[in-house]
Structures are given as C-alpha cells and as structure tokens.
Design a protein around this motif. Structure first.
Motif, PDB file in Angstrom:
ATOM      1  N   SER A 102      13.138  -2.577  -2.993  1.00  0.00           N
ATOM      2  CA  SER A 102      13.036  -1.171  -2.596  1.00  0.00           C
ATOM      3  C   SER A 102      14.064  -0.819  -1.535  1.00  0.00           C
ATOM      4  O   SER A 102      14.767   0.201  -1.633  1.00  0.00           O
ATOM      5  CB  SER A 102      11.623  -0.847  -2.110  1.00  0.00           C
ATOM      6  OG  SER A 102      11.269  -1.658  -1.007  1.00  0.00           O
ATOM      7  N   ALA A 109      10.384  -3.783   4.071  1.00  0.00           N
ATOM      8  CA  ALA A 109       9.471  -2.876   3.382  1.00  0.00           C
ATOM      9  C   ALA A 109       8.015  -3.229   3.595  1.00  0.00           C
ATOM     10  O   ALA A 109       7.132  -2.527   3.096  1.00  0.00           O
ATOM     11  CB  ALA A 109       9.782  -2.863   1.884  1.00  0.00           C
ATOM     12  N   SER A 142       7.808   4.570   4.272  1.00  0.00           N
ATOM     13  CA  SER A 142       7.192   4.946   3.009  1.00  0.00           C
ATOM     14  C   SER A 142       6.374   3.818   2.409  1.00  0.00           C
ATOM     15  O   SER A 142       5.460   4.061   1.615  1.00  0.00           O
ATOM     16  CB  SER A 142       8.271   5.386   2.013  1.00  0.00           C
ATOM     17  OG  SER A 142       9.251   4.364   1.855  1.00  0.00           O
ATOM     18  N   THR A 143       6.667   2.580   2.781  1.00  0.00           N
ATOM     19  CA  THR A 143       5.912   1.445   2.253  1.00  0.00           C
ATOM     20  C   THR A 143       5.153   0.711   3.354  1.00  0.00           C
ATOM     21  O   THR A 143       3.987   0.365   3.188  1.00  0.00           O
ATOM     22  CB  THR A 143       6.846   0.459   1.532  1.00  0.00           C
ATOM     23  OG1 THR A 143       7.891   0.064   2.433  1.00  0.00           O
ATOM     24  CG2 THR A 143       7.473   1.089   0.307  1.00  0.00           C
ATOM     25  N   GLN A 203      -1.021   5.445  -1.530  1.00  0.00           N
ATOM     26  CA  GLN A 203       0.128   4.944  -2.275  1.00  0.00           C
ATOM     27  C   GLN A 203       1.026   6.109  -2.664  1.00  0.00           C
ATOM     28  O   GLN A 203       0.552   7.202  -2.977  1.00  0.00           O
ATOM     29  CB  GLN A 203      -0.356   4.196  -3.527  1.00  0.00           C
ATOM     30  CG  GLN A 203       0.382   2.906  -3.825  1.00  0.00           C
ATOM     31  CD  GLN A 203       1.777   3.129  -4.391  1.00  0.00           C
ATOM     32  OE1 GLN A 203       2.012   4.072  -5.113  1.00  0.00           O
ATOM     33  NE2 GLN A 203       2.712   2.235  -4.065  1.00  0.00           N
ATOM     34  N   ASP A 237      -4.050   1.766  -0.642  1.00  0.00           N
ATOM     35  CA  ASP A 237      -2.892   1.956  -1.508  1.00  0.00           C
ATOM     36  C   ASP A 237      -3.247   1.550  -2.944  1.00  0.00           C
ATOM     37  O   ASP A 237      -3.109   2.326  -3.869  1.00  0.00           O
ATOM     38  CB  ASP A 237      -1.661   1.217  -0.979  1.00  0.00           C
ATOM     39  CG  ASP A 237      -1.941  -0.228  -0.589  1.00  0.00           C
ATOM     40  OD1 ASP A 237      -3.079  -0.721  -0.786  1.00  0.00           O
ATOM     41  OD2 ASP A 237      -1.009  -0.889  -0.082  1.00  0.00           O
ATOM     42  N   ILE A 292       6.984   2.473  -6.368  1.00  0.00           N
ATOM     43  CA  ILE A 292       7.904   2.024  -5.325  1.00  0.00           C
ATOM     44  C   ILE A 292       8.591   3.246  -4.727  1.00  0.00           C
ATOM     45  O   ILE A 292       9.234   4.026  -5.442  1.00  0.00           O
ATOM     46  CB  ILE A 292       8.948   1.041  -5.876  1.00  0.00           C
ATOM     47  CG1 ILE A 292       8.260  -0.238  -6.360  1.00  0.00           C
ATOM     48  CG2 ILE A 292       9.995   0.703  -4.809  1.00  0.00           C
ATOM     49  CD1 ILE A 292       9.205  -1.260  -6.967  1.00  0.00           C
TER      50      ILE A 292
END
Length: 359
Positions: free
Chosen positions: A73, A134, A166-167, A248, A269, A337
């Motif tokens: 990612s 990530a 974001s992750t 998520q 998530d 992702i």
C-alpha cells in the motif's frame, strides 16, 4: 536526507498527516500545513512535520534519499507520487501483475526485504532515511507481527518513521470512516515529505472529482432506498465469512457509492461472522472480493469460482442478490487497501447500482 528531528515525546506512534514546520512557528499554506523554522523553508518545502493519530508530531528535515515501505500500500502511493526511484526496499511486496500496468514494472524493481514483516535488524540496517509504515501501533509493537524497532531505535538509526493514517489508525478510530479524507491526507503528507507536493495535489484532485460526481448523481436517493451491499471476501475462506466493518476504508467506498454496507453496525475494520448473519442481512448486491491473480484470465476464473460457490451453496443460493444475479466483479485490493484506486471503485460500484444515474 540523513537527519531528522522529533517534536514531542510520542511522535509518530501511529502515523502521518501533514503539517509543515515544527511547533507552530511557520506560515500557513492553505492546506493545513505550516512552513516552519527560522530563516525560511529548506529545499522542497522542508522541514515537514507529520502527525500521528493522536496529533503527536515528528519533523522530517529534508527530502529523503532512501525509502523503505512496510507493504504494497505504501509502495503504491510512492510510485503514484513519482518517487519510486527512491524506494530501496519493501516488505509484503505486491504480487506480479497486481498493481496497474503502469506501476507494476516499477514495483518489480524494488528490492524485497521480506515477504512479510521486515526483520528489525534488516530494517534498521537497510540504509533508509524514511520508513513508510502501514501498520498500526498495536500491530507494530507485537501481536504476532514480529519484532519491530522502537521509536528510539528508529531515531538512533536516522530513520524517520511515518505511518499511514488511512490504514494504521483503523483500530483507534472512534467513528465510522465514511469518506476518503485519510487517504487524501496520506497522499498530501507523503507528497510533502518526498518533495512531490504538486503530484499529490493532482492525485487528490482527481480522486475528489470522481467521488463528487457520484455524490451529485446519487445524493438525492434517500438512505432507506439505497441498496444493501455485502463485500464477499472469497479469498479469506468460505467456511466463515469475514465482514467489512465500519472502520475499514471499504465501508467508506461502499457508502460513497450510494450503497448500505450490511455490516455497518460492526465497530472494527474486519470481523469474522457467520453465514447465518449474512442470510439475515439478505443483501441486494454482493461484491465478489477476489484478490488479483496477476492476469485478467486468472481473475475472471476466480470471480467465476466465487459466484459459483454462492449459487451452489445451500446456505447462500437463496440470498436476494444471488437469486437476482446481482454480483460485482471488483477486486479486493482496490476496495480494501487505502489508495488512489478507492475513488475508481466508488465510481464503478455506483455505475452498477445506478446505471441510469452514473455512467
């Protein structure tokens, strides 16, 4: 770049949104950033400060020369920013053919430091001056993900440690994720850190244009009339389905496309559920979430296998979506992702669900 300074004891514990400068000493740039430091900004707009999920700060003093990414990612974001030539290694590499054609060849040139989590000694001795991570803090500090460096060890090795919001922040979010702002923030932050601000701004603008077009097209559809939607993670196994929950990024993708995630009430998530739970939800549409096999032919075969399983399994063949043949053949990676392709997936889902409204 070889040195970096840190603002705050808990800096970079969870991952990076952008501000520029340190301690609020600079001038505003109109994008939530600050250009700081006495005597003006360095080359590329540095120093650049990034924040974690709690707002703690770390400052990157110059454009990095050698970058390592934790997985595919982060690598994809850097390739899209045009700084792939500075990436000297990655963990969890993308499979051959899983990135878009224009990026796949460049990804193949990046040295694979590990097929999974990069061992601590290898990461610290990699020669990197920036590590794009990530993973969330809980995962990075243990949890079966291997021995990873402490923040003190990163600093001692001269490696700036930036996590992707974001992750990495999924496990600590207090509210459902309903937009792509964290992805945009990651692009903006990495663009500033790597000296690719203009490219980052273009990527963010392109994402917003696609999502805004969908919002305009389906915005007047009442919530109760929006179709229900189940993301079927075929590759996670069919014995027990894994639900995409509201923390998520896929939940945001589904919501922005004008659908209702059937597991929107799940505060996580991902979470294993039972087929009886899916049956109770009885979704209008099912996305065949197949992971990229590396070729169109192999992907089509996997999509066919996922559909056949749903159509022939006694527990699922009576579902509304299955009876009506309402399947979407959209890959897992571009949905779950966090990245630029999330906006494309929003558009593709909306086009299937609202053919008269979204082209």
């Amino acid at each position: 770049m070889r040195s970096h300074s840190v603002c705050g004891v808990a800096a970079v514990l969870l991952g990076g949104l952008l501000t520029t400068g340190c301690g609020g000493t600079g001038d505003g740039n109109g994008d939530g950033s600050r250009t700081g430091g006495a005597g003006g900004s360095a080359s590329g707009g540095h120093p650049v400060t990034v924040t974690d999920c709690d707002g703690a700060e770390t400052t990157v003093s110059g454009v990095p020369d050698a970058i390592v990414t934790s997985n595919a990612s982060g690598l994809e974001l850097l390739l899209r920013l045009g700084v792939g030539d500075k990436v000297i290694g990655t963990g969890f590499p993308p499979g051959r053919g899983t990135l878009p054609a224009g990026l796949d060849g460049r990804a193949r040139k990046v040295k694979v430091l590990s097929e999974t989590v990069i061992p601590k000694e290898k990461l610290l001795g990699s020669g990197a001056d920036l590590y794009v991570d990530a993973f969330g803090a809980v995962r990075s500090s243990g949890g079966g993900m291997g021995d990873v460096p402490s923040e003190e060890e990163f600093r001692a090795a001269g490696i700036a440690h930036v996590r992707l919001k974001s992750t990495a922040c999924a496990a600590t979010r207090e509210e459902p994720v309903t937009d792509l702002s964290a992805v945009e923030a990651d692009l903006t932050a990495l663009g500033a850190v790597t000296g690719a601000r203009a490219r980052a701004q273009r990527l963010v603008a392109g994402m917003r244009q696609k999502v805004d077009a969908v919002r305009e097209a389906v915005g007047e559809v009442p919530e109760a009339e929006r179709p229900t939607y189940f993301f079927f993670d075929f590759d996670a196994g069919t014995g027990q389905p894994v639900a995409v929950c509201n923390r998520q990024v896929a939940h945001a993708v589904i919501t922005l496309a004008g659908a209702r995630n059937v597991f929107a009430d799940c505060d996580a998530d991902f979470r294993p559920v039972g087929w009886e739970d899916v049956i109770a939800k009885n979704p209008d549409w099912i996305q065949l979430g197949v992971r990229d096999r590396g070729s169109e032919e192999a992907n089509d075969k996997a999509f066919d296998e996922a559909r056949t399983w749903l159509e022939t399994n006694p527990a699922t063949r009576g579902l509304k979506a299955v009876r009506n043949g309402r399947f979407l053949r959209i890959g897992s990676e571009r949905t779950t992702i966090a990245g630029v392709r999330n906006a494309d997936t929003v558009r593709d889902i909306a086009a299937a669900l609202y053919p008269g409204k979204v082209g």
